[in-house]
Design a protein around this motif. Structure first.
Motif, mmCIF file in Angstrom:
data_model
loop_
_atom_site.group_PDB
_atom_site.id
_atom_site.type_symbol
_atom_site.label_atom_id
_atom_site.label_comp_id
_atom_site.label_asym_id
_atom_site.label_seq_id
_atom_site.Cartn_x
_atom_site.Cartn_y
_atom_site.Cartn_z
ATOM 1 N N VAL A 93 0.859 -1.179 0.000
ATOM 2 C CA VAL A 93 0.000 0.000 0.000
ATOM 3 C C VAL A 93 0.901 1.237 0.000
ATOM 4 C CG1 VAL A 93 -1.852 1.244 1.140
ATOM 5 C CG2 VAL A 93 -1.750 -1.248 1.305
ATOM 6 N N ALA A 94 0.817 2.038 -1.061
ATOM 7 C CA ALA A 94 1.672 3.215 -1.190
ATOM 8 C C ALA A 94 0.954 4.495 -0.765
ATOM 9 C CB ALA A 94 2.164 3.355 -2.635
ATOM 10 N N VAL A 95 -0.354 4.575 -1.047
ATOM 11 C CA VAL A 95 -1.149 5.753 -0.714
ATOM 12 C C VAL A 95 -2.529 5.299 -0.262
ATOM 13 C CG1 VAL A 95 -2.134 7.928 -1.543
ATOM 14 C CG2 VAL A 95 0.055 7.141 -2.476
ATOM 15 N N MET A 96 -3.032 5.935 0.795
ATOM 16 C CA MET A 96 -4.405 5.701 1.245
ATOM 17 C C MET A 96 -4.950 7.005 1.809
ATOM 18 S SD MET A 96 -7.111 3.847 1.816
ATOM 19 C CE MET A 96 -6.607 2.128 1.612
ATOM 20 N N HIS A 97 -6.056 7.460 1.240
ATOM 21 C CA HIS A 97 -6.675 8.688 1.739
ATOM 22 C C HIS A 97 -8.190 8.517 1.767
ATOM 23 C CE1 HIS A 97 -7.697 12.804 2.499
ATOM 24 N NE2 HIS A 97 -8.404 12.875 1.383
ATOM 25 N N ARG A 98 -8.799 8.883 2.897
ATOM 26 C CA ARG A 98 -10.255 8.801 3.042
ATOM 27 C C ARG A 98 -10.826 10.177 3.370
ATOM 28 N NH1 ARG A 98 -8.387 4.397 5.835
ATOM 29 N NH2 ARG A 98 -8.974 2.330 5.045
ATOM 30 N N ASP A 99 -11.869 10.525 2.668
ATOM 31 C CA ASP A 99 -12.640 11.719 3.018
ATOM 32 C C ASP A 99 -13.754 11.345 3.985
ATOM 33 O OD1 ASP A 99 -13.366 14.671 2.216
ATOM 34 O OD2 ASP A 99 -15.247 13.529 2.155
ATOM 35 N N HIS A 100 -14.460 10.250 3.683
ATOM 36 C CA HIS A 100 -15.513 9.745 4.567
ATOM 37 C C HIS A 100 -15.804 8.297 4.209
ATOM 38 C CE1 HIS A 100 -17.667 11.379 1.014
ATOM 39 N NE2 HIS A 100 -18.464 10.332 1.182
ATOM 40 N N ALA A 101 -16.509 7.608 5.078
ATOM 41 C CA ALA A 101 -16.841 6.201 4.853
ATOM 42 C C ALA A 101 -17.769 6.050 3.661
ATOM 43 C CB ALA A 101 -17.500 5.623 6.108
ATOM 44 N N THR A 102 -17.662 4.913 2.996
ATOM 45 C CA THR A 102 -18.513 4.665 1.837
ATOM 46 C C THR A 102 -19.933 4.319 2.279
ATOM 47 O OG1 THR A 102 -17.756 2.357 1.842
ATOM 48 C CG2 THR A 102 -16.654 3.886 0.345
ATOM 49 N N PRO A 103 -20.940 4.977 1.718
ATOM 50 C CA PRO A 103 -22.335 4.677 2.075
ATOM 51 C C PRO A 103 -22.855 3.481 1.276
ATOM 52 C CG PRO A 103 -22.279 6.451 0.482
ATOM 53 C CD PRO A 103 -20.833 6.111 0.780
ATOM 54 N N ASP A 104 -24.047 3.026 1.596
ATOM 55 C CA ASP A 104 -24.696 2.001 0.782
ATOM 56 C C ASP A 104 -24.851 2.532 -0.642
ATOM 57 O OD1 ASP A 104 -24.913 0.393 2.990
ATOM 58 O OD2 ASP A 104 -27.010 0.890 3.402
ATOM 59 N N GLY A 105 -24.571 1.678 -1.615
ATOM 60 C CA GLY A 105 -24.682 2.092 -3.004
ATOM 61 C C GLY A 105 -23.410 2.687 -3.570
ATOM 62 N N ALA A 106 -22.340 2.727 -2.768
ATOM 63 C CA ALA A 106 -21.072 3.295 -3.235
ATOM 64 C C ALA A 106 -20.450 2.412 -4.313
ATOM 65 C CB ALA A 106 -20.106 3.463 -2.076
ATOM 66 N N CYS A 107 -19.675 3.056 -5.186
ATOM 67 C CA CYS A 107 -18.996 2.355 -6.276
ATOM 68 C C CYS A 107 -17.533 2.780 -6.312
ATOM 69 C CB CYS A 107 -19.650 2.666 -7.614
ATOM 70 S SG CYS A 107 -21.338 2.041 -7.788
ATOM 71 N N ALA A 108 -16.714 1.948 -6.942
ATOM 72 C CA ALA A 108 -15.291 2.247 -7.046
ATOM 73 C C ALA A 108 -14.806 2.026 -8.464
ATOM 74 C CB ALA A 108 -14.486 1.382 -6.082
ATOM 75 N N ARG A 109 -13.840 2.836 -8.861
ATOM 76 C CA ARG A 109 -13.160 2.642 -10.145
ATOM 77 C C ARG A 109 -11.754 2.110 -9.863
ATOM 78 N NH1 ARG A 109 -13.636 7.311 -11.980
ATOM 79 N NH2 ARG A 109 -15.397 6.927 -13.378
ATOM 80 N N LEU A 110 -11.438 0.974 -10.445
ATOM 81 C CA LEU A 110 -10.113 0.382 -10.308
ATOM 82 C C LEU A 110 -9.372 0.547 -11.627
ATOM 83 C CD1 LEU A 110 -12.250 -1.389 -8.536
ATOM 84 C CD2 LEU A 110 -10.272 -2.856 -8.156
ATOM 85 N N THR A 111 -8.170 1.097 -11.566
ATOM 86 C CA THR A 111 -7.350 1.295 -12.752
ATOM 87 C C THR A 111 -6.067 0.494 -12.587
ATOM 88 O OG1 THR A 111 -8.228 3.542 -13.014
ATOM 89 C CG2 THR A 111 -6.227 2.999 -14.225
ATOM 90 N N TRP A 112 -5.888 -0.498 -13.463
ATOM 91 C CA TRP A 112 -4.732 -1.391 -13.402
ATOM 92 C C TRP A 112 -3.714 -0.945 -14.450
ATOM 93 C CZ3 TRP A 112 -5.677 -5.309 -9.747
ATOM 94 C CH2 TRP A 112 -7.019 -5.501 -9.396
ATOM 95 N N LEU A 113 -2.483 -0.692 -14.012
ATOM 96 C CA LEU A 113 -1.437 -0.215 -14.904
ATOM 97 C C LEU A 113 -0.199 -1.101 -14.810
ATOM 98 C CD1 LEU A 113 -1.468 3.618 -14.051
ATOM 99 C CD2 LEU A 113 -2.633 2.520 -15.966
ATOM 100 N N SER A 114 0.538 -1.170 -15.910
ATOM 101 C CA SER A 114 1.843 -1.822 -15.930
ATOM 102 C C SER A 114 2.873 -0.816 -16.404
ATOM 103 C CB SER A 114 1.845 -3.032 -16.879
ATOM 104 O OG SER A 114 0.973 -4.035 -16.418
#
Length: 208
Positions: A93-114
């Protein structure tokens, strides 16, 4: 901090069964292991693809858990009706930042790079100083993280938003950010996924 991700493609109709298993059995079992600092599960109901993550306080703790986690992973795959082989990967884990907890219905975008393994630190610096400030200014932003594999040069960035609508509204800006990363670091975009957050109990501390 270290992360182990397990990616499987299961039966879309069994996603809820998998979530119940994670909440009621797998999370309590993994949380009891030395060094575990949380677990999450993301999924795509259309494809049945699931990404389950466990977080560990050290690389040694993550490695020591491997044998105990394996039967839990097997059970999860059976519950999800996995139709293809699992893919397990370990990350720093290189970076982790939270503004607030994820509510019900939250979604995430994952970007995989090489990219070039020698440029992993450059990638981390760019994420902290350029990418994260742009992402956290977007409407509905919840949290963002960057995980890296220093040996292979692979990285995965995750940005979580309050809702499907928020993540859709951020697509254009996110695409522009990816283009800059590719241009400046010579990286390759392996995949971009938008997934629902079904279970979010990763207790990784702030690392921005």
């Amino acid at each position: 901090m270290y992360i182990r991700t397990t990616e499987v493609r299961g039966d879309p109709a069994k996603i809820d069964d998998g979530l119940t298993l994670v909440r009621e059995e797998l999370f309590p079992a993994v949380s009891a292991m030395d060094g575990c600092v949380g677990m999450s599960m993301l999924y795509d109901r259309q494809t049945g693809r699931c990404v389950t993550t466990t977080a560990w306080s050290s690389e040694d703790a993550m490695q020591a858990s491997a044998a105990a986690v394996r039967p839990l992973r097997d059970r999860a795959e059976r519950t999800l009706g996995a139709t293809s082989g699992r893919y397990v990967h370990q990350w720093e884990v290189a970076v982790m930042h939270r503004d607030h907890a994820t509510p019900d219905g939250a979604c995430a975008r994952l970007t995989w790079l090489s990219g070039d393994p020698s440029k992993v630190d450059d990638t981390i610096d760019m994420y902290r100083m350029v990418i994260l400030p742009q992402i956290q200014g977007l409407s509905g932003f919840c949290s963002a993280s960057l995980m890296v594999d220093r040996e292979t040069g692979r990285v995965v960035g995750t940005a979580a938003f309050n809702s499907r609508e928020d993540i859709e509204a951020s697509r254009e800006i996110s695409a522009g950010i990816r283009e800059r990363v590719v241009r400046e670091l010579g990286a390759t975009v392996d995949d971009v996924e938008e997934m629902e957050i079904g279970f979010a109990h990763l207790h990784v501390p702030e690392m921005a």
